[in-house]
Design a protein around this motif. Structure first.
Motif, PDB file in Angstrom:
ATOM      1  N   ALA A   1       0.535  -1.521  -0.221  1.00  0.00           N
ATOM      2  CA  ALA A   1      -0.010  -0.370   0.194  1.00  0.00           C
ATOM      3  C   ALA A   1       0.991   1.627  -0.040  1.00  0.00           C
ATOM      4  O   ALA A   1       0.716   1.777  -1.316  1.00  0.00           O
ATOM      5  CB  ALA A   1      -0.646  -0.240   1.077  1.00  0.00           C
ATOM      6  N   VAL A   2       1.830   1.328   0.669  1.00  0.00           N
ATOM      7  CA  VAL A   2       2.926   2.620   0.471  1.00  0.00           C
ATOM      8  C   VAL A   2       3.535   2.804  -0.743  1.00  0.00           C
ATOM      9  O   VAL A   2       3.456   3.598  -0.755  1.00  0.00           O
ATOM     10  CB  VAL A   2       3.839   2.010   1.761  1.00  0.00           C
ATOM     11  N   GLY A   3       4.044   1.531  -0.907  1.00  0.00           N
ATOM     12  CA  GLY A   3       4.385   2.130  -1.820  1.00  0.00           C
ATOM     13  C   GLY A   3       3.579   2.933  -3.778  1.00  0.00           C
ATOM     14  O   GLY A   3       3.902   3.537  -3.786  1.00  0.00           O
ATOM     15  N   ARG A   4       2.334   1.876  -3.529  1.00  0.00           N
ATOM     16  CA  ARG A   4       1.720   2.235  -4.751  1.00  0.00           C
ATOM     17  C   ARG A   4       1.014   3.721  -4.333  1.00  0.00           C
ATOM     18  O   ARG A   4       0.883   4.921  -5.115  1.00  0.00           O
ATOM     19  CB  ARG A   4      -0.250   1.418  -4.767  1.00  0.00           C
ATOM     20  N   VAL A   5       1.198   3.339  -3.149  1.00  0.00           N
ATOM     21  CA  VAL A   5      -0.052   5.532  -2.660  1.00  0.00           C
ATOM     22  C   VAL A   5       1.213   6.456  -3.168  1.00  0.00           C
ATOM     23  O   VAL A   5       1.135   7.533  -3.478  1.00  0.00           O
ATOM     24  CB  VAL A   5       0.138   5.134  -1.006  1.00  0.00           C
ATOM     25  N   ARG A   6       2.221   5.952  -2.451  1.00  0.00           N
ATOM     26  CA  ARG A   6       3.797   7.318  -2.615  1.00  0.00           C
ATOM     27  C   ARG A   6       3.527   6.694  -4.319  1.00  0.00           C
ATOM     28  O   ARG A   6       4.768   8.064  -4.517  1.00  0.00           O
ATOM     29  CB  ARG A   6       5.091   6.074  -2.549  1.00  0.00           C
ATOM     30  N   GLU A   7       3.702   6.269  -4.663  1.00  0.00           N
ATOM     31  CA  GLU A   7       4.141   6.339  -6.313  1.00  0.00           C
ATOM     32  C   GLU A   7       3.007   7.082  -7.194  1.00  0.00           C
ATOM     33  O   GLU A   7       3.399   7.691  -7.896  1.00  0.00           O
ATOM     34  CB  GLU A   7       4.158   4.747  -6.938  1.00  0.00           C
ATOM     35  N   ALA A   8       1.696   7.227  -6.703  1.00  0.00           N
ATOM     36  CA  ALA A   8       0.297   7.900  -7.345  1.00  0.00           C
ATOM     37  C   ALA A   8       0.858   9.513  -6.857  1.00  0.00           C
ATOM     38  O   ALA A   8       0.609  10.316  -7.727  1.00  0.00           O
ATOM     39  CB  ALA A   8      -0.832   7.521  -6.607  1.00  0.00           C
ATOM     40  N   SER A   9       0.926   9.547  -5.469  1.00  0.00           N
ATOM     41  CA  SER A   9       1.517  10.414  -4.710  1.00  0.00           C
ATOM     42  C   SER A   9       2.974  11.678  -5.610  1.00  0.00           C
ATOM     43  O   SER A   9       2.938  12.422  -6.289  1.00  0.00           O
ATOM     44  CB  SER A   9       2.152  10.754  -3.252  1.00  0.00           C
ATOM     45  N   GLU A  10       3.672  10.610  -6.062  1.00  0.00           N
ATOM     46  CA  GLU A  10       4.991  11.018  -7.349  1.00  0.00           C
ATOM     47  C   GLU A  10       4.253  11.915  -8.292  1.00  0.00           C
ATOM     48  O   GLU A  10       4.627  12.780  -8.710  1.00  0.00           O
ATOM     49  CB  GLU A  10       5.754  10.260  -6.457  1.00  0.00           C
ATOM     50  N   LYS A  11       3.803  11.022  -8.470  1.00  0.00           N
ATOM     51  CA  LYS A  11       3.200  11.469  -9.532  1.00  0.00           C
ATOM     52  C   LYS A  11       1.917  12.781 -10.210  1.00  0.00           C
ATOM     53  O   LYS A  11       2.499  13.311 -10.925  1.00  0.00           O
ATOM     54  CB  LYS A  11       2.436  10.282 -11.314  1.00  0.00           C
ATOM     55  N   ILE A  12       1.469  12.627  -8.891  1.00  0.00           N
ATOM     56  CA  ILE A  12       0.408  13.674  -9.111  1.00  0.00           C
ATOM     57  C   ILE A  12       1.443  15.335  -8.336  1.00  0.00           C
ATOM     58  O   ILE A  12       1.067  16.052  -9.362  1.00  0.00           O
ATOM     59  CB  ILE A  12      -0.544  14.059  -7.310  1.00  0.00           C
ATOM     60  N   GLY A  13       2.381  15.086  -7.921  1.00  0.00           N
ATOM     61  CA  GLY A  13       3.634  16.021  -7.530  1.00  0.00           C
ATOM     62  C   GLY A  13       3.988  16.275  -9.162  1.00  0.00           C
ATOM     63  O   GLY A  13       4.521  17.562  -8.994  1.00  0.00           O
ATOM     64  N   VAL A  14       4.564  15.949  -9.608  1.00  0.00           N
ATOM     65  CA  VAL A  14       5.199  15.238 -11.281  1.00  0.00           C
ATOM     66  C   VAL A  14       4.127  16.579 -11.566  1.00  0.00           C
ATOM     67  O   VAL A  14       4.261  17.891 -12.371  1.00  0.00           O
ATOM     68  CB  VAL A  14       5.562  14.975 -11.817  1.00  0.00           C
ATOM     69  N   MET A  15       2.592  16.375 -12.199  1.00  0.00           N
ATOM     70  CA  MET A  15       1.843  17.202 -13.166  1.00  0.00           C
ATOM     71  C   MET A  15       1.593  18.092 -12.347  1.00  0.00           C
ATOM     72  O   MET A  15       1.551  19.382 -12.316  1.00  0.00           O
ATOM     73  CB  MET A  15       0.187  15.991 -12.555  1.00  0.00           C
ATOM     74  N   LEU A  16       1.648  18.021 -10.489  1.00  0.00           N
ATOM     75  CA  LEU A  16       0.981  20.117 -10.209  1.00  0.00           C
ATOM     76  C   LEU A  16       2.564  20.791 -10.325  1.00  0.00           C
ATOM     77  O   LEU A  16       2.609  21.490 -10.854  1.00  0.00           O
ATOM     78  CB  LEU A  16       0.896  19.562  -8.965  1.00  0.00           C
TER      79      LEU A  16
ATOM     80  N   LYS B   1       4.857  17.113  -2.208  1.00  0.00           N
ATOM     81  CA  LYS B   1       5.250  18.399  -2.390  1.00  0.00           C
ATOM     82  C   LYS B   1       6.854  17.547  -2.585  1.00  0.00           C
ATOM     83  O   LYS B   1       7.166  18.806  -3.337  1.00  0.00           O
ATOM     84  CB  LYS B   1       5.135  18.783  -0.495  1.00  0.00           C
ATOM     85  N   LYS B   2       7.296  17.055  -1.923  1.00  0.00           N
ATOM     86  CA  LYS B   2       8.550  16.965  -2.267  1.00  0.00           C
ATOM     87  C   LYS B   2       9.142  16.217  -3.524  1.00  0.00           C
ATOM     88  O   LYS B   2      10.249  17.099  -4.691  1.00  0.00           O
ATOM     89  CB  LYS B   2       8.904  14.860  -2.050  1.00  0.00           C
ATOM     90  N   SER B   3       7.992  15.466  -4.432  1.00  0.00           N
ATOM     91  CA  SER B   3       8.187  15.473  -6.327  1.00  0.00           C
ATOM     92  C   SER B   3       8.122  16.903  -6.818  1.00  0.00           C
ATOM     93  O   SER B   3       8.515  16.843  -7.845  1.00  0.00           O
ATOM     94  CB  SER B   3       6.520  14.538  -6.245  1.00  0.00           C
ATOM     95  N   PHE B   4       7.160  17.148  -6.127  1.00  0.00           N
ATOM     96  CA  PHE B   4       6.537  19.017  -6.654  1.00  0.00           C
ATOM     97  C   PHE B   4       8.070  19.504  -6.788  1.00  0.00           C
ATOM     98  O   PHE B   4       7.715  20.434  -7.881  1.00  0.00           O
ATOM     99  CB  PHE B   4       5.571  19.560  -5.944  1.00  0.00           C
ATOM    100  N   HIS B   5       8.472  19.678  -5.811  1.00  0.00           N
ATOM    101  CA  HIS B   5       9.427  20.503  -5.535  1.00  0.00           C
ATOM    102  C   HIS B   5      11.070  20.169  -6.057  1.00  0.00           C
ATOM    103  O   HIS B   5      12.057  20.940  -6.595  1.00  0.00           O
ATOM    104  CB  HIS B   5      10.205  20.896  -3.726  1.00  0.00           C
ATOM    105  N   LYS B   6      10.985  19.024  -6.703  1.00  0.00           N
ATOM    106  CA  LYS B   6      11.996  18.374  -7.293  1.00  0.00           C
ATOM    107  C   LYS B   6      11.773  18.895  -8.993  1.00  0.00           C
ATOM    108  O   LYS B   6      12.674  18.630  -9.100  1.00  0.00           O
ATOM    109  CB  LYS B   6      12.436  16.883  -7.241  1.00  0.00           C
ATOM    110  N   ASN B   7      10.363  18.072  -8.835  1.00  0.00           N
ATOM    111  CA  ASN B   7       9.737  19.000 -10.297  1.00  0.00           C
ATOM    112  C   ASN B   7       9.712  20.207 -11.264  1.00  0.00           C
ATOM    113  O   ASN B   7       9.745  20.605 -12.530  1.00  0.00           O
ATOM    114  CB  ASN B   7       9.076  17.467 -11.158  1.00  0.00           C
ATOM    115  N   VAL B   8       9.171  21.614  -9.943  1.00  0.00           N
ATOM    116  CA  VAL B   8       9.260  22.078 -10.567  1.00  0.00           C
ATOM    117  C   VAL B   8       9.639  22.722 -10.915  1.00  0.00           C
ATOM    118  O   VAL B   8      11.380  22.512 -10.709  1.00  0.00           O
ATOM    119  CB  VAL B   8       7.844  23.399  -9.528  1.00  0.00           C
TER     120      VAL B   8
END
Ligand SMILES: [Zn+2]
Length: 312
Positions: free
Chosen positions: A223-238, A269-276
């Motif tokens: 669950a952690v793996g898949r939710v984290r993966e989804a969160s990271e993709k959302i961060g990239v999109m944002l 947030k982490k993924s967002f800041h990495k990609n923005v």
């Protein structure tokens, strides 16, 4: 307006939500209209207020909507296409009837009565069984040229990715919504990975956001793996959206965020800041909505004020 339920409320800006009524929806189109009229009557009756106190009836439609004409372009969950609901309803309801896309209404509610109060330019992103978005520019809703602006769920993020409800492949909705997360977890379990969600899947139980959230809190690795993966993709999109629009606030809502926003927000947030891009994120806040489903109800107030020029 939902595919299975209609939720109605009497609301004003001073007292907030005064009365709510929920009703199961009938199958046919004509009966649906009739149910809407009945639920409006039920709310007014319970209010014990004179009919003159009602300024408008506002509808949140899960689909593309032209608020100027009252016409629904396409609402797949309601089975409606090119349907002038405003016109039909006016036969039953004597008040001004206003319609708006439900996600836009949610964004308006958050802007006027929620965490978005002080935002000038804002994106509201709702993560649930699907992914949707509403845009506020210069404190006003932005609807786009054909009234479909904000369809962030159908931004393609994966070439030849999983099939989306819209017919395309690899939309963010098809890789990061609850539906997608659950599908990925199922895949992991079938391939032999151990998870506390295995029992639910074996019993063919639908995995809800709350169940997912519990599994994440208990540090279930799948669950952690898949939710984290989804969160990271959302961060990239944002991050992409922030680069394009330079908003000052991104508000996250929807069933998935309500259930496990605390876990997801740091990953997003982490993924967002990495990609923005540097500069786009300056002064930008990413926060979660506290209004839940009520956001769309609150959105009725600014909608009535915009189209009727009245204070509600
Ligand atoms: Zn799509």
């Amino acid at each position: 307006m939902g595919g299975t339920k209609i939720l109605a409320a009497a609301i004003n800006s001073r007292e907030g939500i005064i009365i709510r009524v929920k009703k199961e929806t009938p199958g046919s189109k004509e009966k649906y209209i009739q149910s809407l009229a009945e639920i409006v009557d039920a709310v007014i009756e319970e209010l014990h207020l004179g009919k003159s106190n009602i300024k408008a009836v506002c509808l949140g439609v899960p689909g593309s909507v032209n608020p100027l004409t009252g016409k629904i372009g396409l609402a797949p969950n309601l089975g409606l296409k090119n349907f002038n609901i405003g016109e039909k309803l006016r036969k039953f309801i004597s008040y001004p009837v206003l319609i708006e896309n439900d996600v836009n209404l949610g964004a308006l509610g958050i802007k006027k009565f929620g965490v978005g109060k002080n935002a000038k330019n804002m994106l509201a992103a709702f993560i649930g069984t699907g992914i949707g978005g509403g845009l506020i520019f210069n404190e006003k809703i932005y609807r786009g040229s054909n009234f479909i602006a904000g369809e962030i769920g159908h931004i393609v993020v994966e070439k030849n990715g999983p099939l989306c409800g819209c017919g395309n492949r690899g939309c963010i909705e098809a890789v990061a919504s609850r539906t997608a997360i659950v599908r990925n977890i199922e895949k992991d379990i079938k391939s032999g990975r151990k998870s506390i969600l295995s029992a639910d899947l074996k019993n063919k139980q639908r995995i809800k956001s709350k169940t997912l959230a519990l599994a994440v809190r208990q540090k279930d690795p799948v669950a952690v793996g898949r939710v984290r993966e989804a969160s990271e993709k959302i961060g990239v999109m944002l991050a992409g959206i922030a680069n394009l629009l330079n908003v000052d606030m991104i508000v996250l809502g929807g069933g998935v965020i309500e259930a496990m926003g605390n876990s997801m927000l740091p990953w997003i947030k982490k993924s967002f800041h990495k990609n923005v891009m540097m500069g786009s994120e300056k002064g930008l806040k990413i926060v979660t909505s506290k209004l839940g489903d009520d956001a769309a109800l609150y959105g009725g107030i600014p909608l009535a004020e915009e189209f009727l020029g009245v204070k509600v």
